[in-house]
Design a protein around this motif. Structure first.
Motif, short mmCIF file in Angstrom:
data_model
loop_
_atom_site.label_atom_id
_atom_site.label_comp_id
_atom_site.label_asym_id
_atom_site.label_seq_id
_atom_site.Cartn_x
_atom_site.Cartn_y
_atom_site.Cartn_z
N LEU A 192 5.72 -12.17 -1.16
CA LEU A 192 6.63 -11.87 -0.06
C LEU A 192 7.03 -10.39 -0.07
N LEU A 193 7.35 -9.89 -1.27
CA LEU A 193 7.77 -8.48 -1.36
C LEU A 193 6.64 -7.52 -1.00
N ARG A 194 5.40 -7.85 -1.39
CA ARG A 194 4.26 -6.96 -1.05
C ARG A 194 4.18 -6.80 0.46
N GLU A 195 4.28 -7.92 1.18
CA GLU A 195 4.18 -7.86 2.64
C GLU A 195 5.41 -7.14 3.21
N ALA A 196 6.59 -7.43 2.63
CA ALA A 196 7.83 -6.82 3.14
C ALA A 196 7.75 -5.29 3.03
N TYR A 197 7.28 -4.80 1.88
CA TYR A 197 7.16 -3.34 1.72
C TYR A 197 6.18 -2.75 2.73
N CYS A 198 5.06 -3.45 2.98
CA CYS A 198 4.08 -2.94 3.95
C CYS A 198 4.70 -2.86 5.35
N LEU A 199 5.45 -3.90 5.72
CA LEU A 199 6.02 -3.94 7.08
C LEU A 199 7.07 -2.85 7.26
N VAL A 200 7.85 -2.58 6.21
CA VAL A 200 8.85 -1.50 6.29
C VAL A 200 8.13 -0.15 6.31
N ARG A 201 7.15 0.01 5.43
CA ARG A 201 6.37 1.27 5.39
C ARG A 201 5.75 1.58 6.74
N ASP A 202 5.23 0.53 7.42
CA ASP A 202 4.52 0.76 8.68
C ASP A 202 5.47 0.82 9.88
#
Ligand SMILES: NC(=O)c1ccc[n+]([C@@H]2O[C@H](COP(=O)([O-])OP(=O)(O)OC[C@H]3O[C@@H](n4cnc5c(N)ncnc54)[C@H](O)[C@@H]3O)[C@@H](O)[C@H]2O)c1
Length: 326
Positions: A192-202
């Protein structure tokens, strides 16, 4: 039984074990933390009692806690040790060597470690068959689950002792089949955190909104049913239909992140069969009604709940808000 290390997790384990009627011997290497242990535990017990979450009086529970000056004294005659010292491989290796030497041969030695497998800290010990990981949620008096992670040298008896102890103190024992890095709790959290960081980064979502989405959306539902049961009850036709319709979408999202792990038909079939066997009714509609009853009960409980961590949100665009005209 004994708890070794009385930081955040060790102190919380003391609360769990002593509240359930166990006598707990404690060793903590830092003298100031050691001296404060009884007060720390007492403070938490008072909070739980005030909230109606503790049966006994805090003083009666605390009377079952003995803080010892040495490791040898804490391990004297115990049948189970919950190691909860800092997450450092060298420290755990040295401590398990000492614990293996100082305890009776039948005592089970469990580590609270979040990330280190038992084969990394106990493989060379004469008593390695009684060593394993018992990884709690934080804090274990609220997240009442723990992962039991055996090494390939851990005996079935040691797993059974850990399992039965956790069940007796009202912590759901989740036994993993074999060691895997991150265990399951943190692998799921990590996904969940991996995806969350990607979504915030993008720039897809703000940090605050992501937390709200998980807390009030996914998390709200997960507090009454897990992700597999969610999928079973969210889609007419259950998990098999969900796998057909949504499986390829999630497979594409995985590929976008460099992961090629499509759900196989065989795994979907297994998950569907096992989830359906756990549900209370053979009829899908009736199970959906039960889910809705559970969500209703939760909504009623939360109606009077003021979350001290949540700030009231101001409307983002007050002037643009739609106002009903008479
Ligand atoms: N904090 C979490 O969210 C969490 C969740 C689950 C598991 N864990 C695991 O629990 C363990 C403890 O984590 P924590 O958050 O309580 O850390 P912490 O730093 O709060 O506490 C660790 C304690 O161990 C003591 N200590 C260090 N070496 C010692 C030794 N040889 N003998 C006795 N005491 C010793 C320290 O003085 C300290 O008080 C770690 O393995 C961690 O990975 C932590």
């Amino acid at each position: 039984m004994a708890v070794v290390g009385a930081g955040s997790i060790g102190a919380a384990w003391i609360v769990v074990f002593a509240s359930a009627g166990r006598h707990v011997r404690v060793y903590e290497s830092n003298p100031s933390t050691r001296d404060a242990t009884r007060a720390t535990v007492h403070g938490k017990l008072v909070e739980l009692k005030t909230a109606g979450l503790l049966d006994d009086e805090p003083e009666a529970v605390l009377a079952r806690v003995l803080v010892c000056e040495t490791l040898a004294e804490a391990l004297h005659d115990v049948v189970y040790v919950q190691e909860s010292v800092i997450e450092d491989l060298e420290v755990k290796v040295a401590l398990f060597r000492e614990m293996d030497r100082l305890t009776e041969p039948h005592a089970v030695l469990a580590s609270s470690t979040s990330t280190i497998v038992a084969s990394a800290f106990a493989a060379d010990l004469p008593g390695r068959a009684r060593c394993l990981v018992v990884h709690p949620g934080n804090p274990p008096y609220f997240l009442r689950v723990a992962e039991i992670v055996p090494a390939d040298f851990t005996s079935a008896e040691a797993i059974a002792v850990a399992h039965d102890l956790l069940a007796e103190v009202d912590i759901a024992p989740i036994v993993l089949d074999h060691e895997v890095e991150g265990f399951v709790f943190n692998r799921l959290q990590g996904a969940l955190l991996r995806e969350a960081y990607c979504l915030v980064r993008d720039g897809v979502i703000s940090v605050a909104d992501l937390d709200v989405l998980v807390r009030d959306g996914l998390g709200r539902r997960w507090s009454v049913i897990g992700p597999f049961t969610t999928s079973e009850l969210n889609t007419r036709g259950g998990l098999r239909r969900h796998g057909e319709v949504i499986g390829p979408v999630y497979a594409r999202l995985g590929l976008e992140r460099g992961q090629e792990n499509p759900w196989t038909a065989e795994t979907i079939e297994r998950v569907a069969t096992e989830v359906q066997a756990q549900l209370p009714h053979p009829d899908w509609e009736e199970n959906v009604r039960e889910r809705d009853r559970a969500m209703t009960n939760l909504a009623v409980l939360l109606k009077s709940f003021e979350n001290p961590l949540v700030r009231r949100r101001e409307p983002a665009h007050p002037r643009a808000s739609v106002v009903d005209k008479p």
